[in-house]
Design a protein around this motif. Structure first.
Motif, PDB file in Angstrom:
ATOM      1  N   ALA A 286     -18.860 -18.229  -9.422  1.00 30.00           N
ATOM      2  CA  ALA A 286     -18.604 -16.908  -8.836  1.00 30.00           C
ATOM      3  C   ALA A 286     -17.110 -16.652  -8.729  1.00 30.00           C
ATOM      4  O   ALA A 286     -16.326 -17.565  -8.470  1.00 30.00           O
ATOM      5  CB  ALA A 286     -19.252 -16.815  -7.453  1.00 30.00           C
ATOM      6  N   SER A 287     -16.716 -15.389  -8.926  1.00 37.33           N
ATOM      7  CA  SER A 287     -15.292 -15.063  -8.981  1.00 37.33           C
ATOM      8  C   SER A 287     -15.072 -13.606  -8.607  1.00 37.33           C
ATOM      9  O   SER A 287     -15.931 -12.752  -8.841  1.00 37.33           O
ATOM     10  CB  SER A 287     -14.762 -15.320 -10.402  1.00 37.33           C
ATOM     11  OG  SER A 287     -13.486 -14.739 -10.588  1.00 37.33           O
TER      12      SER A 287
ATOM     13  N   ILE B 262     -28.957 -16.705  -1.795  1.00 33.34           N
ATOM     14  CA  ILE B 262     -27.553 -16.543  -1.418  1.00 33.34           C
ATOM     15  C   ILE B 262     -26.849 -15.806  -2.546  1.00 33.34           C
ATOM     16  O   ILE B 262     -26.923 -16.204  -3.711  1.00 33.34           O
ATOM     17  CB  ILE B 262     -26.875 -17.900  -1.168  1.00 33.34           C
ATOM     18  CG1 ILE B 262     -27.524 -18.610   0.029  1.00 33.34           C
ATOM     19  CG2 ILE B 262     -25.375 -17.725  -0.934  1.00 33.34           C
ATOM     20  CD1 ILE B 262     -27.028 -20.033   0.221  1.00 33.34           C
ATOM     21  N   ILE B 263     -26.177 -14.722  -2.210  1.00 32.44           N
ATOM     22  CA  ILE B 263     -25.440 -13.921  -3.188  1.00 32.44           C
ATOM     23  C   ILE B 263     -23.957 -14.170  -2.977  1.00 32.44           C
ATOM     24  O   ILE B 263     -23.443 -13.995  -1.867  1.00 32.44           O
ATOM     25  CB  ILE B 263     -25.765 -12.423  -3.032  1.00 32.44           C
ATOM     26  CG1 ILE B 263     -27.274 -12.192  -3.207  1.00 32.44           C
ATOM     27  CG2 ILE B 263     -24.996 -11.591  -4.056  1.00 32.44           C
ATOM     28  CD1 ILE B 263     -28.059 -12.249  -1.914  1.00 32.44           C
ATOM     29  N   CYS B 264     -23.255 -14.575  -4.019  1.00 33.95           N
ATOM     30  CA  CYS B 264     -21.839 -14.926  -3.920  1.00 33.95           C
ATOM     31  C   CYS B 264     -20.980 -13.992  -4.764  1.00 33.95           C
ATOM     32  O   CYS B 264     -21.307 -13.728  -5.931  1.00 33.95           O
ATOM     33  CB  CYS B 264     -21.606 -16.369  -4.369  1.00 33.95           C
ATOM     34  SG  CYS B 264     -22.328 -17.614  -3.279  1.00 33.95           S
ATOM     35  N   ASN B 265     -19.870 -13.558  -4.176  1.00 36.14           N
ATOM     36  CA  ASN B 265     -18.885 -12.763  -4.904  1.00 36.14           C
ATOM     37  C   ASN B 265     -17.672 -13.591  -5.270  1.00 36.14           C
ATOM     38  O   ASN B 265     -16.810 -13.125  -6.013  1.00 36.14           O
ATOM     39  CB  ASN B 265     -18.453 -11.564  -4.053  1.00 36.14           C
ATOM     40  CG  ASN B 265     -17.533 -10.616  -4.787  1.00 36.14           C
ATOM     41  OD1 ASN B 265     -17.823 -10.210  -5.907  1.00 36.14           O
ATOM     42  ND2 ASN B 265     -16.405 -10.263  -4.173  1.00 36.14           N
ATOM     43  N   THR B 266     -17.594 -14.795  -4.747  1.00 34.29           N
ATOM     44  CA  THR B 266     -16.484 -15.692  -5.042  1.00 34.29           C
ATOM     45  C   THR B 266     -16.901 -17.116  -4.734  1.00 34.29           C
ATOM     46  O   THR B 266     -17.988 -17.360  -4.196  1.00 34.29           O
ATOM     47  CB  THR B 266     -15.232 -15.314  -4.224  1.00 34.29           C
ATOM     48  OG1 THR B 266     -14.112 -16.082  -4.670  1.00 34.29           O
ATOM     49  CG2 THR B 266     -15.451 -15.566  -2.739  1.00 34.29           C
ATOM     50  N   ALA B 267     -16.086 -18.052  -5.093  1.00 36.43           N
ATOM     51  CA  ALA B 267     -16.291 -19.454  -4.749  1.00 36.43           C
ATOM     52  C   ALA B 267     -15.010 -19.970  -4.092  1.00 36.43           C
ATOM     53  O   ALA B 267     -13.919 -19.608  -4.522  1.00 36.43           O
ATOM     54  CB  ALA B 267     -16.624 -20.274  -5.998  1.00 36.43           C
TER      55      ALA B 267
ATOM     56  N   PHE C 277     -19.537  -5.926   0.649  1.00 33.13           N
ATOM     57  CA  PHE C 277     -19.237  -7.262   1.157  1.00 33.13           C
ATOM     58  C   PHE C 277     -18.200  -7.920   0.261  1.00 33.13           C
ATOM     59  O   PHE C 277     -18.110  -7.624  -0.934  1.00 33.13           O
ATOM     60  CB  PHE C 277     -20.492  -8.124   1.295  1.00 33.13           C
ATOM     61  CG  PHE C 277     -21.273  -8.382   0.033  1.00 33.13           C
ATOM     62  CD1 PHE C 277     -21.101  -9.543  -0.699  1.00 33.13           C
ATOM     63  CD2 PHE C 277     -22.227  -7.457  -0.408  1.00 33.13           C
ATOM     64  CE1 PHE C 277     -21.841  -9.800  -1.840  1.00 33.13           C
ATOM     65  CE2 PHE C 277     -22.976  -7.695  -1.557  1.00 33.13           C
ATOM     66  CZ  PHE C 277     -22.784  -8.876  -2.272  1.00 33.13           C
ATOM     67  N   THR C 278     -17.411  -8.804   0.868  1.00 25.16           N
ATOM     68  CA  THR C 278     -16.268  -9.370   0.160  1.00 25.16           C
ATOM     69  C   THR C 278     -16.562 -10.710  -0.492  1.00 25.16           C
ATOM     70  O   THR C 278     -16.055 -10.992  -1.575  1.00 25.16           O
ATOM     71  CB  THR C 278     -15.074  -9.539   1.107  1.00 25.16           C
ATOM     72  OG1 THR C 278     -15.410 -10.476   2.140  1.00 25.16           O
ATOM     73  CG2 THR C 278     -14.675  -8.218   1.739  1.00 25.16           C
ATOM     74  N   PHE C 279     -17.376 -11.562   0.178  1.00 27.70           N
ATOM     75  CA  PHE C 279     -17.577 -12.891  -0.408  1.00 27.70           C
ATOM     76  C   PHE C 279     -19.031 -13.334  -0.493  1.00 27.70           C
ATOM     77  O   PHE C 279     -19.386 -14.097  -1.381  1.00 27.70           O
ATOM     78  CB  PHE C 279     -16.750 -13.958   0.330  1.00 27.70           C
ATOM     79  CG  PHE C 279     -17.142 -14.191   1.764  1.00 27.70           C
ATOM     80  CD1 PHE C 279     -18.072 -15.166   2.097  1.00 27.70           C
ATOM     81  CD2 PHE C 279     -16.571 -13.456   2.782  1.00 27.70           C
ATOM     82  CE1 PHE C 279     -18.431 -15.394   3.414  1.00 27.70           C
ATOM     83  CE2 PHE C 279     -16.914 -13.684   4.108  1.00 27.70           C
ATOM     84  CZ  PHE C 279     -17.852 -14.644   4.432  1.00 27.70           C
ATOM     85  N   CYS C 280     -19.923 -12.893   0.405  1.00 30.54           N
ATOM     86  CA  CYS C 280     -21.303 -13.351   0.276  1.00 30.54           C
ATOM     87  C   CYS C 280     -22.259 -12.454   1.044  1.00 30.54           C
ATOM     88  O   CYS C 280     -21.879 -11.678   1.927  1.00 30.54           O
ATOM     89  CB  CYS C 280     -21.465 -14.799   0.746  1.00 30.54           C
ATOM     90  SG  CYS C 280     -21.678 -14.980   2.537  1.00 30.54           S
ATOM     91  N   ALA C 281     -23.532 -12.584   0.679  1.00 36.30           N
ATOM     92  CA  ALA C 281     -24.639 -11.973   1.411  1.00 36.30           C
ATOM     93  C   ALA C 281     -25.809 -12.945   1.312  1.00 36.30           C
ATOM     94  O   ALA C 281     -25.795 -13.866   0.492  1.00 36.30           O
ATOM     95  CB  ALA C 281     -25.009 -10.608   0.830  1.00 36.30           C
TER      96      ALA C 281
END
Length: 322
Positions: A237-238, A216-221, A149-153
């Motif tokens: 997140a970044s 909520i899992i974040c890969n970016t903000a 996933f690129t930005f969230c799950a």
């Protein structure tokens, strides 16, 4: 340069005429093959084909976050940072376009195409980290294949909202921010575990975090956008770090009012906070377990019910044109 353009004809914010203009603009600067997706998973298959090709240098995804997610999963089917892996460029065509906007691209498809062509001319690119989720060994979900996933799950409440939105879209409703807000309210009114959470967060070397009602899992903000307003669930997140997690232990009326207000007024410096909020930053490996099956989503795509999901934050996974 040879490029593959993956076009989602159902992209929410682009017309056939706009797509023709974008294809012409890209084809004037590179040897371009444009393919229109015909079924769910087609963009993944096209990304896989590009990854296995010896002569495709770039894959351009024209569509929303779901299209981008499929292309990324196709490109990385042999793993991240493989020698000769094509680069990725994104032309936003969905209703929210979180990944493209988080990269700093314009939310307009024509402007984004211009930005991509300029980036290619000046050789601007970055290598981003991504998230990887899979069924947990030793559980009933262990056979679930891994997926990027690129930005969230999300496991639980927010995934339930995504599932409701998808059902409405299947019945002809247009994907709008108002539709999402209505489904948030309906999910809250029907949430069976909002007062007593069923989710446990396990991080190696740390005490488990129990009784989460939302994760909520974040890969970016930012985590998402409400119109033009960015919403930050995990401000730290970044794409340059591993994964961040926001968990809430209660979803009572008062808690939802508090944390909902905090989300709507969040900023790059301030996200949700309080005695029922749990925020963890830069996690490489962790697992979410639930006592009951809960909805699961990745990049806004509802993937059914899960009881256990293992996550990995992978730094420097994919080269992206910016």
């Amino acid at each position: 340069m040879r490029a593959l353009l993956v076009v989602n004809p159902a992209a929410t914010t682009t017309s056939a005429r706009t797509r023709d203009v974008l294809i012409h603009a890209l084809a004037s600067e590179m040897k371009l093959e444009a393919v229109t997706t015909e079924y769910r998973g087609h963009a993944r298959d096209l990304g896989r084909r590009a990854a296995d090709s010896d002569d495709i240098d770039l894959v351009v995804a024209l569509g929303g976050d779901g299209t981008v997610n499929e292309v990324v999963n196709g490109l990385l089917h042999r793993g991240p940072d493989v020698d000769g892996l094509p680069k990725l460029a994104v032309v936003p065509g969905g209703s929210t376009n979180v990944f493209a906007r988080a990269l700093g691209l314009p939310n307009d498809a024509v402007e984004a195409t211009g930005a991509i062509l300029d980036a290619l001319e000046h050789r601007r690119e970055r290598t981003v980290g991504l998230g990887l989720a899979a069924g947990t060994p030793g559980t009933e979900d262990e056979s679930v294949p891994e997926r990027w996933f690129t930005f969230c799950a999300g496991l639980g409440f927010d995934a339930g909202v995504v599932g409701r939105v998808e059902q409405k879209r299947e019945h002809g409703k247009r994907s709008t921010h108002a539709l999402y807000v209505r489904q948030v309210v309906r999910q809250f009114l029907n949430e069976a575990h909002r007062r007593h959470g069923t989710i446990t967060l396990d991080v190696p070397g740390q005490d488990p975090v129990t009784d989460l009602a939302l994760s909520i899992i974040c890969n970016t903000a930012p985590w998402t956008y409400l119109g033009n307003r960015p919403v930050y669930a995990s401000p730290k997140a970044s794409f340059d770090t591993a994964l961040d997690v926001l968990g809430l232990k209660r979803l009572s009326t008062s808690a939802v009012a508090l944390y909902g207000t905090q989300l709507l007024t969040s900023s790059p410096d301030r996200g949700p906070r309080g005695k029922h909020a749990v925020s963890l930053h830069d996690l490489t490996d962790f697992t979410l377990h639930s006592k009951v099956p809960l909805p699961f989503q990745m990049d806004g795509d509802h993937l059914g019910l899960r009881t256990s999901v293992t996550f990995t934050g992978v730094r420097r996974a994919l080269r992206v044109i910016v």
